[in-house]
Design an enzyme around this catalytic site. Sequence first.
Site, PDB file in Angstrom:
ATOM      1  N   LYS A  55      35.905  67.777   6.985  1.00  0.00           N
ATOM      2  CA  LYS A  55      36.628  67.653   8.560  1.00  0.00           C
ATOM      3  C   LYS A  55      37.835  67.315   9.098  1.00  0.00           C
ATOM      4  O   LYS A  55      38.732  67.366   8.275  1.00  0.00           O
ATOM      5  CB  LYS A  55      35.675  65.820   8.792  1.00  0.00           C
ATOM      6  CG  LYS A  55      36.643  65.106   9.748  1.00  0.00           C
ATOM      7  CD  LYS A  55      35.884  65.004  11.092  1.00  0.00           C
ATOM      8  CE  LYS A  55      35.936  64.142  12.504  1.00  0.00           C
ATOM      9  NZ  LYS A  55      36.242  61.921  11.892  1.00  0.00           N
ATOM     10  N   VAL A  56      38.291  68.005  10.400  1.00  0.00           N
ATOM     11  CA  VAL A  56      39.422  68.477  10.747  1.00  0.00           C
ATOM     12  C   VAL A  56      39.791  68.115  12.117  1.00  0.00           C
ATOM     13  O   VAL A  56      38.266  67.699  12.617  1.00  0.00           O
ATOM     14  CB  VAL A  56      39.684  70.154  10.149  1.00  0.00           C
ATOM     15  CG1 VAL A  56      39.940  70.455   9.029  1.00  0.00           C
ATOM     16  CG2 VAL A  56      38.055  70.647  11.021  1.00  0.00           C
ATOM     17  N   SER A  57      40.686  68.052  12.798  1.00  0.00           N
ATOM     18  CA  SER A  57      40.783  68.254  14.520  1.00  0.00           C
ATOM     19  C   SER A  57      40.358  69.293  15.032  1.00  0.00           C
ATOM     20  O   SER A  57      40.486  71.040  14.707  1.00  0.00           O
ATOM     21  CB  SER A  57      42.573  68.084  14.559  1.00  0.00           C
ATOM     22  OG  SER A  57      42.740  67.341  13.971  1.00  0.00           O
ATOM     23  N   THR A  76      44.139  66.715  17.151  1.00  0.00           N
ATOM     24  CA  THR A  76      43.778  67.470  18.933  1.00  0.00           C
ATOM     25  C   THR A  76      44.774  66.225  19.677  1.00  0.00           C
ATOM     26  O   THR A  76      44.994  67.008  20.802  1.00  0.00           O
ATOM     27  CB  THR A  76      42.285  66.914  19.067  1.00  0.00           C
ATOM     28  OG1 THR A  76      41.350  68.006  18.317  1.00  0.00           O
ATOM     29  CG2 THR A  76      41.255  66.632  20.380  1.00  0.00           C
ATOM     30  N   ALA A  77      44.348  64.944  19.415  1.00  0.00           N
ATOM     31  CA  ALA A  77      45.874  63.674  19.708  1.00  0.00           C
ATOM     32  C   ALA A  77      47.100  64.785  20.169  1.00  0.00           C
ATOM     33  O   ALA A  77      47.301  64.818  21.357  1.00  0.00           O
ATOM     34  CB  ALA A  77      46.096  62.360  18.962  1.00  0.00           C
ATOM     35  N   HIS A  97      41.788  56.689  16.361  1.00  0.00           N
ATOM     36  CA  HIS A  97      41.291  56.072  16.117  1.00  0.00           C
ATOM     37  C   HIS A  97      40.937  54.117  16.119  1.00  0.00           C
ATOM     38  O   HIS A  97      40.836  54.392  17.586  1.00  0.00           O
ATOM     39  CB  HIS A  97      41.592  55.804  14.371  1.00  0.00           C
ATOM     40  CG  HIS A  97      41.755  56.797  13.543  1.00  0.00           C
ATOM     41  ND1 HIS A  97      40.722  57.675  13.682  1.00  0.00           N
ATOM     42  CD2 HIS A  97      42.448  57.354  12.472  1.00  0.00           C
ATOM     43  CE1 HIS A  97      40.608  59.268  12.923  1.00  0.00           C
ATOM     44  NE2 HIS A  97      42.380  58.643  12.347  1.00  0.00           N
TER      45      HIS A  97
END
Length: 264
Positions: free
Chosen positions: A52-54, A100-101, A140
């Site tokens: 799982k990655v951005s 991404t943020a 989150h």
Amino acid sequence: MKIAFSPCPNDTFVFHALVHGLIEDTPAFDVTFADVDVTNTAALDGKFDLVKVSYAALPWLLDQYTLLDCGGALGRGCGPLVVTNGKPMRKIAVPGDRTTAYLLFRLWAQRSDLDIEVVPFHQIMPGVANGQFDAGLVIHEARFTYQNYGLSMLQDLGEWWESDTGLPIPLGAILAKPEIAEQATRWIKASVRHAWAHPEASREFVREHAQEMDPDVQRQHIALYVNEFTEDLGEAGYEAARALLARAAEAGLTPPVRTQALSR
């Protein structure tokens, strides 16, 4: 088989059945729990089979991995927030420079005069509250808890993105080694469906790994981030990924990505 995902409730909910042998014809998994700001760079050497990655990290990873159309975090009303203690925004805490943020923040702020510091996301709100930072970029479950620290929201970056593009916001992606991508897609879709059909089965696994222990916050987190795009990105999901990374490349923030890599 090596798999890495975050300890956040949406990931532990989604992957519970898969890593606990509840999905037929799957291998045993060696699980690494790590936030995406860690996996975004840890995956560079190809050490994981599934990770799982951005979405923001994809330009550096798609030469080794295939983007799967399931298991990730993408949706509406679920974007990162810029929170503040009321001071002018100069020193900002962010959860990772390939998240991404942070990419959305840079596209939104368009400022080069900010002092940016990468901080583990669970330390961001306390740091803003005690004046160590003027503002923080939170992700989150912080979406549900920032008011507990006396902070106010300066900008909902997901709301900004959606109003500007009309597209959902692509946050977290699931990548697989190309040789197992087809199998992994079947496994993860089955794990998502199992999670929805048996939500109580993963409750202890979710609680064990969650940093926010309030069960109501955990449920809100899962309800927001595990949605129809988790089971299948669909054309809207792929379009959102292409739009984000095209804008990032045009702004010189990331390398360009081949369109074919962001399509079925």
